[in-house]
Design an enzyme around this catalytic site. Sequence first.
Site, PDB file in Angstrom:
ATOM      1  N   THR A  24       0.812  -1.218   0.000  1.00 40.01           N
ATOM      2  CA  THR A  24       0.000   0.000   0.000  1.00 40.01           C
ATOM      3  C   THR A  24       0.836   1.254   0.000  1.00 40.01           C
ATOM      4  O   THR A  24       0.413   2.292  -0.503  1.00 40.01           O
ATOM      5  CB  THR A  24      -0.915  -0.009   1.237  1.00 40.01           C
ATOM      6  N   TYR A  37      -8.588   0.350  -3.360  1.00 41.35           N
ATOM      7  CA  TYR A  37      -7.341   0.828  -3.930  1.00 41.35           C
ATOM      8  C   TYR A  37      -6.551  -0.355  -4.431  1.00 41.35           C
ATOM      9  O   TYR A  37      -6.862  -1.505  -4.167  1.00 41.35           O
ATOM     10  CB  TYR A  37      -6.517   1.614  -2.902  1.00 41.35           C
ATOM     11  N   THR A 103       1.692  -4.305   4.372  1.00 38.14           N
ATOM     12  CA  THR A 103       1.607  -4.533   5.812  1.00 38.14           C
ATOM     13  C   THR A 103       0.995  -5.889   6.174  1.00 38.14           C
ATOM     14  O   THR A 103       1.195  -6.381   7.280  1.00 38.14           O
ATOM     15  CB  THR A 103       0.779  -3.421   6.490  1.00 38.14           C
ATOM     16  N   ASP A 104       0.241  -6.504   5.253  1.00 36.09           N
ATOM     17  CA  ASP A 104      -0.500  -7.731   5.598  1.00 36.09           C
ATOM     18  C   ASP A 104       0.416  -8.835   6.127  1.00 36.09           C
ATOM     19  O   ASP A 104       0.078  -9.524   7.097  1.00 36.09           O
ATOM     20  CB  ASP A 104      -1.245  -8.278   4.373  1.00 36.09           C
ATOM     21  N   LYS A 176       0.500  -7.361  13.031  1.00 41.31           N
ATOM     22  CA  LYS A 176      -0.565  -6.494  12.513  1.00 41.31           C
ATOM     23  C   LYS A 176      -1.839  -6.853  13.247  1.00 41.31           C
ATOM     24  O   LYS A 176      -2.250  -8.017  13.256  1.00 41.31           O
ATOM     25  CB  LYS A 176      -0.724  -6.683  11.003  1.00 41.31           C
ATOM     26  N   GLU A 297      -2.833 -28.209  29.305  1.00 43.45           N
ATOM     27  CA  GLU A 297      -4.035 -29.038  29.148  1.00 43.45           C
ATOM     28  C   GLU A 297      -3.819 -30.155  28.137  1.00 43.45           C
ATOM     29  O   GLU A 297      -4.674 -31.013  27.972  1.00 43.45           O
ATOM     30  CB  GLU A 297      -5.218 -28.159  28.710  1.00 43.45           C
TER      31      GLU A 297
HETATM   32  N1  GLU Z   1      -2.820  -6.130   1.074  1.00 50.19           N
HETATM   33  C1  GLU Z   1      -1.857  -5.110   0.858  1.00 50.19           C
HETATM   34  C2  GLU Z   1      -0.458  -5.525   1.256  1.00 50.19           C
HETATM   35  O1  GLU Z   1      -0.201  -6.107   2.270  1.00 50.19           O
HETATM   36  C3  GLU Z   1      -2.299  -3.877   1.493  1.00 50.19           C
HETATM   37  C4  GLU Z   1      -1.916  -3.720   2.903  1.00 50.19           C
HETATM   38  C5  GLU Z   1      -0.839  -2.709   3.085  1.00 50.19           C
HETATM   39  O2  GLU Z   1       0.176  -2.652   2.397  1.00 50.19           O
HETATM   40  O3  GLU Z   1      -1.047  -1.943   3.969  1.00 50.19           O
HETATM   41  O4  GLU Z   1       0.428  -5.238   0.491  1.00 50.19           O
END
Ligand code: GLU
Length: 340
Positions: A24, A37, A103-104, A176, A297
């Site tokens: 992103t 996007y 970020t994923d 995340k 457990e």
């Molecule tokens: N799904 C995308 C990725 O991980 C968008 C999430 C992001 O970059 O914030 O590249």
Amino acid sequence: MAPSRASVPHPSRPLVAVLATGGTIAGAEMPRPGRGYQTAIFSIESLIAAAPGIERLARLHVEHVASIGSQDMGEAVWRTLSRRTQAALDRPDVAGVVITHGTDTMEETAYFLNLVVKSSKPVVLVGAMRPATAMSADGPMNLFNAVATAADPEAGGRGVLVVANDEIHFAREVAKTNTTQVGTFKSTHRGLAGLVSSGRIHYYGAPVRRNTLGSAFLIPGKAAMPRVDIIYAYAGMGRGLIDAAVRGGARGLVVAGVGNGNLGSAALAAAAKASRAGLAVVRSTRTGGGIVERNIEVDDDRLGFIAADELNPQKARILLMLGLMQTRDPAALQEMFYAY
Ligand code: GLU
């Protein structure tokens, strides 16, 4: 306009290698309805241009490694990215490395590099939650702070780091935790590596587990890494998912167990059978936090299971993939989960 409290220009600007993978941070909002996007539209050069003053922190050497949303990240890109990161770090003129990334799955790439890259120089992953065209895009300041961190020799020796939202996270600790908020990254177990505000850095601590130069893992060669599947547990779960993973050829399973890494009886019986068949079975948790200990457990000693300690399922999978390249012995694998 430069950020209001930007750092003083570095006296002899260090060289920072910027490896771009997409995400992103390089994404644009889409005009079409029904589509929020698209990732990986913009070049890294245009991202750098959107962070005025960044050139005062460091000279940047840009390399393109991939152009993907990080949901498409996996062992093929990890292999290339690890090699390119290592090559950059091995250059005597390079002070540190910044990797732009979606970020994923950033936490998985960060932890993978933390285990296989060998250097005491800073390696910093950075991304953004808002696309580059969004109102109050977070990418430019994140990138600015990431370059400041990678250019700082004091950031070295801390393993791979993630910079976002004015925070510096250790690769092992970061996760995340939110789908959209800019403060999505949290280090819930052992806290932050530091803070970075407009390039000014405050360090808080050192990583607690083996990493980079202290890690026994190497960048994998061409052969496919052992298949490790993650199985998400739930109330009323049967044995079907686990049996399917075994039939599908998994060499290891990571269970995102309920609570303290638990499974209902049917799924537990399937996991025990998988373990008897020679698969490594790691118990992690779907709770998002806490330690999964041995023999609480579940009788791990009897069933030959491994407890994930503090690693979330996706990081436990990374460690198990690398661990299975060295051993299938559950006791030796368990020691890895205590060490890394
Ligand atoms: N799904 C995308 C990725 O991980 C968008 C999430 C992001 O970059 O914030 O590249």
